[in-house]
Design an enzyme around this catalytic site. Structure first.
Site, PDB file in Angstrom:
ATOM      1  N   HIS A 463     -37.552  -0.948  32.856  1.00 30.65           N
ATOM      2  CA  HIS A 463     -36.471  -1.937  32.723  1.00 30.65           C
ATOM      3  C   HIS A 463     -36.937  -3.319  33.195  1.00 30.65           C
ATOM      4  O   HIS A 463     -36.841  -4.314  32.462  1.00 30.65           O
ATOM      5  CB  HIS A 463     -35.261  -1.466  33.539  1.00 30.65           C
ATOM      6  CG  HIS A 463     -34.085  -2.393  33.478  1.00 30.65           C
ATOM      7  ND1 HIS A 463     -33.003  -2.177  32.650  1.00 30.65           N
ATOM      8  CD2 HIS A 463     -33.817  -3.555  34.126  1.00 30.65           C
ATOM      9  CE1 HIS A 463     -32.132  -3.161  32.797  1.00 30.65           C
ATOM     10  NE2 HIS A 463     -32.601  -4.007  33.691  1.00 30.65           N
ATOM     11  N   GLU A 464     -37.449  -3.372  34.420  1.00 28.96           N
ATOM     12  CA  GLU A 464     -37.870  -4.669  34.957  1.00 28.96           C
ATOM     13  C   GLU A 464     -39.053  -5.236  34.176  1.00 28.96           C
ATOM     14  O   GLU A 464     -39.175  -6.442  33.994  1.00 28.96           O
ATOM     15  CB  GLU A 464     -38.216  -4.556  36.452  1.00 28.96           C
ATOM     16  CG  GLU A 464     -37.054  -4.157  37.347  1.00 28.96           C
ATOM     17  CD  GLU A 464     -35.783  -4.969  37.135  1.00 28.96           C
ATOM     18  OE1 GLU A 464     -35.881  -6.166  36.763  1.00 28.96           O
ATOM     19  OE2 GLU A 464     -34.688  -4.417  37.319  1.00 28.96           O
ATOM     20  N   HIS A 467     -37.831  -7.106  31.205  1.00 33.54           N
ATOM     21  CA  HIS A 467     -37.492  -8.495  31.570  1.00 33.54           C
ATOM     22  C   HIS A 467     -38.767  -9.332  31.670  1.00 33.54           C
ATOM     23  O   HIS A 467     -38.810 -10.482  31.223  1.00 33.54           O
ATOM     24  CB  HIS A 467     -36.797  -8.530  32.935  1.00 33.54           C
ATOM     25  CG  HIS A 467     -35.352  -8.144  32.922  1.00 33.54           C
ATOM     26  ND1 HIS A 467     -34.435  -8.706  32.051  1.00 33.54           N
ATOM     27  CD2 HIS A 467     -34.649  -7.282  33.691  1.00 33.54           C
ATOM     28  CE1 HIS A 467     -33.238  -8.188  32.294  1.00 33.54           C
ATOM     29  NE2 HIS A 467     -33.337  -7.320  33.284  1.00 33.54           N
ATOM     30  N   HIS A 470     -40.110 -10.469  28.435  1.00 36.36           N
ATOM     31  CA  HIS A 470     -39.274 -11.564  27.920  1.00 36.36           C
ATOM     32  C   HIS A 470     -39.758 -12.903  28.500  1.00 36.36           C
ATOM     33  O   HIS A 470     -39.788 -13.919  27.812  1.00 36.36           O
ATOM     34  CB  HIS A 470     -37.820 -11.291  28.326  1.00 36.36           C
ATOM     35  CG  HIS A 470     -36.800 -11.988  27.480  1.00 36.36           C
ATOM     36  ND1 HIS A 470     -35.447 -11.903  27.730  1.00 36.36           N
ATOM     37  CD2 HIS A 470     -36.917 -12.802  26.409  1.00 36.36           C
ATOM     38  CE1 HIS A 470     -34.789 -12.617  26.830  1.00 36.36           C
ATOM     39  NE2 HIS A 470     -35.660 -13.172  26.020  1.00 36.36           N
TER      40      HIS A 470
END
Length: 671
Positions: A463-464, A467, A470
């Site tokens: 998940h992290e 990010h 991105h």
């Protein structure tokens, strides 16, 4: 010489002392003010270049200093840093107001904005201009002088209160320890958890075992410890954070924050804080968020009630438990899951050695987006545990610096997050690449074992890292539109979509290898991971929706008459409640996402983005999870574009259509 005021590429952590921060921030504000003056004192007609672009490039030095300081205040803080944070936050909030309430500057921005139809701007330039104009209009530029003064006071108070809120939660987390000396009290706990607790005790020069409210200690205790009274003690301690009669009580702070946010919104012409926030989100209005949440709740609640009933029957059958309590949930769910799917989290952990999972996520990023990660030791860090990487593309061109900080420490707040030390932008013809970091609180290595992650920790890492991708793959001209600078209910799409690879055989085979034998995770486990992915999804969905609805209750109405946090929460949770109430606990007093982080009136965005991520991943499943064409479309239309266009336009360009909730409901087993 102050290292923060010298030219540096990567942050010069080891050279910085605490006494450097205040003068550096003061100087940074001074430099930024001079840059603003240069724009306002320009006698030429305002243009896109001399006003809009010039303004976007201001404050660079200040932003870098502030990002270093506030990242450390979350990841490696101490009393001195917290004290400095209390002092400098109002300065920065005041400076932010100095910009948005600067009449001469707003006049120039408005002049350019009013002529935008004649300017022949690109989509990105139009977005920059719109965003800039709105940041003035939405933050008081059109207010009369006395109202501007009031706004400044509110903003200064809010910045101090949210800091105090976070400090109190951290202090409460650090203050609690459960010290056990009788080995019988450890019944049910895996050996690895006992060993970790023993090491905590040794570090504190005590006999026996110590359990804390840090997640890698707290979650396993609630999941595995047979002693119900001790689980209760831990659960109540966690739920009491900020809700005890002591100096760290957050009740008054919560009420002050929500009331000030409401007053601020009213001052700016909005009905509530939620109306103010959502105007600039994909969801647009509180009504839409509540309708979206209630629609999902309608689908999930029958499943949740059924799952809860099954769990109650199971606990009664197993241990004669008449009424399931909050401290029983994880314990009996784990046992039931094990029975239904023959899946034991402890059996999975040896296959998820942290270093292997890191290699795995890098390999997946390489296959999808042509990235290469090189472990380097010449980048300065703030703690010896922080790992650093140089990221390059298929041609060997530099993409980003990546920092990763994985384990809990006294000075680190709980949870996991991604952050940035330097934004990407194109300036003077140079594409300045970003410096991105992820911070987590994963199971520590012990004397006999490396860091072996729970499956939940594996998905958190993915998940992290989503990010981080991105941020790393950002490729925009202006830094204020770069990377994760997107609409808040779009920001969770890259992070949540990447979690899907954790459930796929093709991906797991790359990294899920036994830390001792090197054997790849048995396929029967992979099947069970997939089968069990929707286990209690009804309950999980209701829980997540309850947090989002609580957030909307705090921020979607006038909170002036709320006197008791506990009573307010009981009402807010009425439709989503499964477990009996615990009198001495409250959620809001440690709900850091909305009172310390940036999620106020935005917690719903996790579920909102789940609709997008399920729909997006369905596309990968149709074409192949490592399909280059789909991955490139995702990179080019989502990851690299930042906030340069409206999120739904970017999503539709990637997917060819708008997202519908069907893929999510199907994945969750709710239809």
């Amino acid at each position: 010489m102050n290292p923060l005021l010298q030219d540096f590429n990567t942050a010069p952590f080891s050279k910085i002392s605490n006494t450097d921060y205040k003068p550096a921030i003061q100087k940074g504000i001074e430099i930024a003010k001079a840059e603003i003056d240069e724009i306002t004192q320009n006698f030429e007609t305002p243009t896109f270049e001399n006003t809009t672009v010039a303004l976007d490039f201001t404050g660079e030095r200040l932003n870098r200093i502030a990002s270093i300081f506030f990242n450390l205040n979350s990841a490696e803080t101490n009393d001195e840093i917290q004290k400095i944070a209390q002092e400098v936050s109002p300065w920065l909030s005041e400076f932010g107001n100095d910009i948005t309430l600067n009449e001469a500057l707003f006049k120039r921005v408005k002049t350019v904005f009013d002529t935008k139809e004649t300017l022949d701007l690109t989509a990105e330039q139009t977005m920059l201009l719109d965003k800039q104009y709105k940041s003035f209009a939405r933050n008081g530029a059109n207010l009369k002088e006395d109202a501007k003064l009031k706004l400044r006071k509110i903003d200064a108070s809010l910045s101090k209160l949210s800091l105090q809120f976070g400090e109190n939660v951290l202090a409460e987390t650090n203050a609690f320890e459960m010290h056990l000396t009788d080995e019988n009290d450890l019944a049910g706990l895996p050996e690895s958890e006992k060993e970790a607790a023993k090491e905590v005790a040794i570090s504190k020069e005590k006999e026996g075992w110590i359990f804390t409210l840090d997640y890698p200690s707290y979650i396993p205790f609630l999941t595995y410890a047979d002693n119900r009274e001790l689980r209760k003690k831990m659960a109540i301690a966690a739920g009491k954070k900020g809700f005890q009669e002591n100096e760290f009580n957050n009740e008054k702070i919560v009420l002050e924050i929500v009331n000030l946010r409401h007053q601020r919104a009213n001052l700016l012409g909005y009905k509530t804080h939620a109306h103010f926030v959502l105007e600039e989100r994909m969801a647009e209005t509180p009504e839409k968020v509540i309708e979206f949440s209630n629609n999902l709740l309608e689908k999930a609640k029958p499943a949740a009630l059924k799952e809860f009933k099954n769990l109650e029957i199971y606990a009664k059958k197993l241990d004669g438990i008449d009424r399931l309590q909050k401290w029983d949930g994880a314990y009996y769910s784990e046992k039931l899951k094990k029975e239904l799917f023959d899946l034991d989290q402890e059996l999975l952990k040896p296959y998820f050695k942290l270093e292997n999972v890191i290699d795995g996520v890098f390999e997946i990023a390489s296959r999808l987006f042509d990235l290469k990660f090189e472990d380097v030791s010449d980048i300065d860090t703030y703690h010896k545990e922080v790992k650093t990487y140089n990221v390059t593309d298929i041609n060997g061109d530099f993409v980003a610096v990546f920092y990763a900080d994985f384990h809990p420490r006294k000075g680190k707040r709980n949870g996991a997050w991604m952050t940035s030390y330097k934004s990407q932008q194109i300036k003077n013809g140079t594409n300045e690449r970003p410096h991105v970091s992820i911070v987590c609180n994963f199971t520590k290595p012990t004397a006999t074992k490396p860091s072996l992650l729970t499956f939940n920790e594996v998905t958190t890492l993915f998940h992290e890292f989503g990010h981080a991708l991105h941020g790393m793959l950002a490729n925009t001209t202006y830094n204020s539109l770069s990377g994760t600078s997107v609409s808040w209910d779009f920001v969770e799409l890259p992070s949540q979509v990447l979690e899907n690879w954790c459930f796929e055989k093709e991906a797991l085979e790359l990294f899920a290898k036994h830390y001792e034998t090197g054997a790849i995770i048995p396929m029967k486990y992979v099947e069970k991971i997939k089968e069990s992915a929707s286990f209690q999804e009804g309950m999980q969905t209701v829980r997540q929706l309850s947090f989002g609805l609580l957030d909307m209750q705090w921020h979607g109405q006038n909170p002036a008459n709320i006197l008791s946090i506990k009573e307010f929460e009981n009402t807010a949770f009425k439709e989503t409640k499964l477990y009996p109430e615990v009198a001495e606990n409250a959620m809001s007093t440690s709900f850091s996402h909305i009172f310390q982080g940036g999620y106020s009136a935005g917690y719903y965005s996790y579920k909102w983005a789940e609709v997008l991520d399920a729909d997006a991943f369905e596309y990968f499943l149709e074409e192949g999870i490592f399909n280059k064409e789909v991955a490139t479309k995702f990179k080019d239309n989502v990851l690299s574009k930042g906030g340069t266009e409206k999120p739904m336009e970017l999503y539709k360009r990637f997917r060819g259509k708008e997202a519908k909730p069907d893929a999510l409901l199907k994945r969750a087993g709710l239809i």
